[in-house]
Design an enzyme around this catalytic site. Structure first.
Site, PDB file in Angstrom:
ATOM      1  CG  ASP A  32      11.525 -10.025  -7.107  1.00 29.89           C
ATOM      2  OD1 ASP A  32      11.585 -10.428  -5.948  1.00 29.89           O
ATOM      3  OD2 ASP A  32      10.696  -9.197  -7.509  1.00 29.89           O
TER       4      ASP A  32
HETATM    5  P1  ADP Z   1       7.694 -10.115  -4.861  1.00 26.79           P
HETATM    6  O1  ADP Z   1       8.213  -9.110  -5.837  1.00 26.79           O
HETATM    7  O2  ADP Z   1       8.535 -11.329  -4.759  1.00 26.79           O
HETATM    8  O3  ADP Z   1       6.269 -10.437  -5.038  1.00 26.79           O
HETATM    9  P2  ADP Z   1       7.558  -8.053  -2.827  1.00 26.79           P
HETATM   10  O4  ADP Z   1       8.550  -7.876  -1.746  1.00 26.79           O
HETATM   11  O5  ADP Z   1       7.461  -7.006  -3.860  1.00 26.79           O
HETATM   12  O6  ADP Z   1       7.862  -9.476  -3.420  1.00 26.79           O
HETATM   13  O7  ADP Z   1       6.122  -8.261  -2.178  1.00 26.79           O
HETATM   14  C1  ADP Z   1       5.920  -9.336  -1.318  1.00 26.79           C
HETATM   15  C2  ADP Z   1       4.566  -9.372  -0.745  1.00 26.79           C
HETATM   16  O8  ADP Z   1       4.355  -8.244   0.090  1.00 26.79           O
HETATM   17  C3  ADP Z   1       3.471  -9.324  -1.768  1.00 26.79           C
HETATM   18  O9  ADP Z   1       3.170 -10.598  -2.292  1.00 26.79           O
HETATM   19  C4  ADP Z   1       2.318  -8.805  -0.908  1.00 26.79           C
HETATM   20  O10 ADP Z   1       1.778  -9.855  -0.151  1.00 26.79           O
HETATM   21  C5  ADP Z   1       3.015  -7.827   0.018  1.00 26.79           C
HETATM   22  N1  ADP Z   1       2.970  -6.464  -0.502  1.00 26.79           N
HETATM   23  C6  ADP Z   1       3.984  -5.789  -1.050  1.00 26.79           C
HETATM   24  N2  ADP Z   1       3.612  -4.560  -1.416  1.00 26.79           N
HETATM   25  C7  ADP Z   1       2.315  -4.442  -1.143  1.00 26.79           C
HETATM   26  C8  ADP Z   1       1.320  -3.413  -1.291  1.00 26.79           C
HETATM   27  N3  ADP Z   1       1.606  -2.243  -1.867  1.00 26.79           N
HETATM   28  N4  ADP Z   1       0.086  -3.669  -0.875  1.00 26.79           N
HETATM   29  C9  ADP Z   1      -0.214  -4.846  -0.312  1.00 26.79           C
HETATM   30  N5  ADP Z   1       0.644  -5.837  -0.136  1.00 26.79           N
HETATM   31  C10 ADP Z   1       1.897  -5.665  -0.532  1.00 26.79           C
HETATM   32 MG    MG Z   2       9.055  -7.291  -6.382  1.00 25.64          MG
END
Ligand code: ADP
Ligand code: MG
Length: 628
Positions: A308
């Site tokens: 991830d």
């Molecule tokens: P990864 O761990 O692969 O980056 P996530 O599912 O954790 O994937 O997050 C994917 C996307 O969702 C991030 O790149 C962002 O664009 C958005 N995102 C996630 N959490 C937040 C947050 N707390 N605030 C703003 N954007 C978020």
């Molecule tokens: Mg993540």
């Protein structure tokens, strides 16, 4: 411990050895009027019989010790006292040596327990007092002086220090800590005095959890282990049958005795647990927490590894690099607006937005309502902070403006976020994460170890993902994924029959970690969920631990197989064949019996000092110096 207690275990083997030597003095029989060898035979025999009885009562089945008892009775019957005494000595000495080696492999838990000081300087009535650890409670204040180990998990209130966390994370570089930073029980304060507000003590501290998990892991039986146990159950009856057969065909008691003495499921029973205990202990010293034999075996078989992206390949601590307003707000107001929603999120993105807002001393109040929408962003009522998936809420003109902003930022490999208020575009933020040092090298190492497929999955945008994948040498990646898409990819891989490991931060990827054959959480120190949800937890943030984990687990599986096929099955089959044909004396049989179990333990103990080629150059940790 007094001397007598410390060397108590030596009395029996040394005593029997001395008596046997006396019995070898020529003419002793004529002097005494009886064979002196009877005494060590009876002494050893009594001990072995007692142990066999206890084992039989405990397990409710005939154990291997019983076979030796039969053999001793046989030797007394044919008046071969010296042979009987030597067999007894071999058995006792063998067990004794095995015990010493096993003890070494089990030391890891004790070493960890010893890391926590027994007392600490605690603030009571405006003064510092030395107080036993168990009397410390959360919210107490504890003083840690230079050179002392931190006694509790807590937050620094006053003072700066360089803290060596290698006992927890395996990373040997000391880390600079200042007020507001977390410190962990068992780590070493190298410099500077610290005043710490206590959060967790004893068993609930991170080290306490680790100790408990390692302890359980060392008891936990893997698949091969259960097979061996089941096999051992039929072993003794089968040997008795063979003995009966040999007796009826040859009528030579000596052959039967040799079979009884050499036959030993001990090597088989020891084959797996000794290796698992040693490997789990070795891993723990590097900050790799493996939850038992099952996980270790699973890791050894892994052929695909899914990353991830955020928090694994990248640091997961992005920095805000651009703030733009598309409304009457100032950029600082946009940041404050975003921070008020993100204040309730645990995502690394949230952390970095909050850090930036604090750095600029902006005032913002955490919003009342809050919702985290996985793979999209966060919201409070009608205020959203999120990625391209929030574009749908916007009017056409807003959408165009937002797209232009995102395109420009993503071109640079940044993660772009939009702040949308009541369906109107308020502003945009861009964040840049850095790739962990050594990531590209680790990916290369993983491929040489035999991880055939390496995938990167991310909820981040395609362009950023492509750039990062290129830089670290990953050819397979997917971007713009929702958490359920990630689950799906893990599932697909498993459906193809490919054993798959998933590496995540353990907080927002817990479901995918649990679905994979092996879930690995990174940076788990201090985050209980990560430690609980993953089968394997890397306490620190160093990707180097990954190739170490996979080569250690592979090596462990190989050693288990050697133990089973060479020392257990091989030695037994050859030994029993030789004994049946009358080519093996009971004494030689006793030697081989013990040497095979001892070799199993020694073979497994090699895992204690196992180093992956990549880490050979690193200076050895002090604890390891104890192992020859
Ligand atoms: P990864 O761990 O692969 O980056 P996530 O599912 O954790 O994937 O997050 C994917 C996307 O969702 C991030 O790149 C962002 O664009 C958005 N995102 C996630 N959490 C937040 C947050 N707390 N605030 C703003 N954007 C978020
Ligand atoms: Mg993540």
């Amino acid at each position: 411990m007094s001397y007598i207690q410390r060397y108590r275990k030596w009395f029996l083997p040394v005593g029997i050895l001395a008596l046997i030597l006396l019995a070898l003095v020529p003419g002793q029989k004529e002097w005494l009027g009886f064979d002196l060898a009877i005494i060590p035979m009876l002494l050893g025999g009594a001990f072995i019989t007692y142990n066999a009885l206890i084992a039989t009562i405990k397990t409710r089945r005939i154990t291997a010790g019983t076979l030796v008892v039969f053999a001793l009775v046989g030797s007394a019957y044919v008046e071969e006292y010296l042979a009987g005494a030597i067999v007894a000595l071999m058995m006792i000495a063998g067990e004794f040596l095995e015990g010493i080696t096993l003890e070494k492999t089990r030391n890891s838990v004790r070493e960890l327990v010893a890391l926590v000081p027994e007392t600490a300087q605690v603030q009571r009535d405006d003064d510092w007092h030395e107080v036993p650890i168990r009397e410390i409670t959360p919210d107490d204040y504890v003083l840690v002086r230079p050179g002392e180990r931190v006694p509790v998990d807590g937050v620094i209130e006053k003072g700066n220090a360089a803290v060596d966390e290698s006992t927890l994370t395996g990373e040997s570089m000391p880390i600079d800590k200042s007020p507001g930073d977390k410190v962990f029980a068992g780590t070493l304060n190298q410099m500077g005095a610290l005043e710490i507000r206590v959060e967790k003590v004893g068993a609930s501290s991170t080290l306490g959890r680790i100790i408990e998990i390692i302890y359980k892991a060392q008891q936990n039986k893997g698949h091969t282990q259960r097979v061996a146990d089941r096999f051992a159950q039929y072993f003794t009856p089968a040997i008795l049958l063979i003995c009966a057969g040999v007796w009826f065909t040859t009528h030579e008691l000596i052959r039967v005795m040799s079979i009884l003495v050499i036959a030993c499921p001990c090597a088989l029973v020891l084959a797996t647990p000794t290796a698992v205990v040693a490997a789990v202990g070795n891993a723990a010293k590097r900050g790799i927490l493996i939850k038992g034999g099952v996980m270790l075996e699973a890791a050894a078989r892994v052929r695909a590894l899914i990353f991830d992206k955020t928090g694994t390949i990248t640091r997961g601590s992005p920095k805000v690099v651009a703030i733009e307003s598309f409304s009457s707000h100032t950029p600082e107001q946009i940041l404050a607006l975003a921070a008020s929603v993100e204040a309730r999120s645990e995502h690394p993105i949230a952390q970095s937005i909050l850090d930036e807002a604090r750095k600029r001393s902006l005032s913002f109040a955490p919003s009342e309502s809050f919702e985290q929408i996985f793979g999209v962003g966060v919201r409070s009522e009608d205020l959203w902070v999120g990625n391209a998936r929030v574009l749908d809420q916007l009017s056409n003109s807003d959408r165009e403006q937002a797209r232009r902003f995102m395109d420009a930022q993503e071109q640079m490999g940044h993660t772009a976020l939009l702040v949308v208020n009541d369906g109107v575009l308020a502003g945009g933020l861009a964040l840049a994460d850095t790739i962990r040092p050594g990531a590209a090298n680790v990916i290369k190492q993983l491929r040489t170890i035999g991880i055939e497929r390496i995938l990167m999955l991310t909820g981040d945008n395609e362009r950023t993902a492509a750039e990062i994948a290129r830089q670290v040498g990953i050819t397979e990646f997917e971007a713009g994924l929702l958490p359920e898409d990630k689950l799906d990819r893990v599932e697909q891989m498993r459906a193809q029959g490919i054993p798959v490991a998933m590496l995540g931060d353990g907080v927002n990827d817990a479901p995918a970690l649990m679905l994979a054959d092996v879930g690995i959480a990174m940076g788990a120190a201090g985050t209980d969920i990560a430690i609980e949800s993953a089968g394997i937890a890397l306490m620190g943030n160093d990707l180097e631990r990954l190739p170490e984990l996979f080569s250690l687990s592979r090596r462990t599986l190989r050693i288990i197989q050697q133990n089973i096929w060479v020392f257990a099955v091989g030695v037994n089959v050859i030994g029993i064949t030789l004994a049946s044909s009358g080519l093996l004396s009971p004494i030689a049989a006793a030697v081989i019996h013990n040497v095979s179990s001892l070799f199993v333990v020694l073979n497994s103990a090699r895992l204690l000092s196992f180093r992956t080629p990549a880490t050979v150059a690193q200076p050895a940790l002090i604890e390891e110096a104890e192992y020859p």
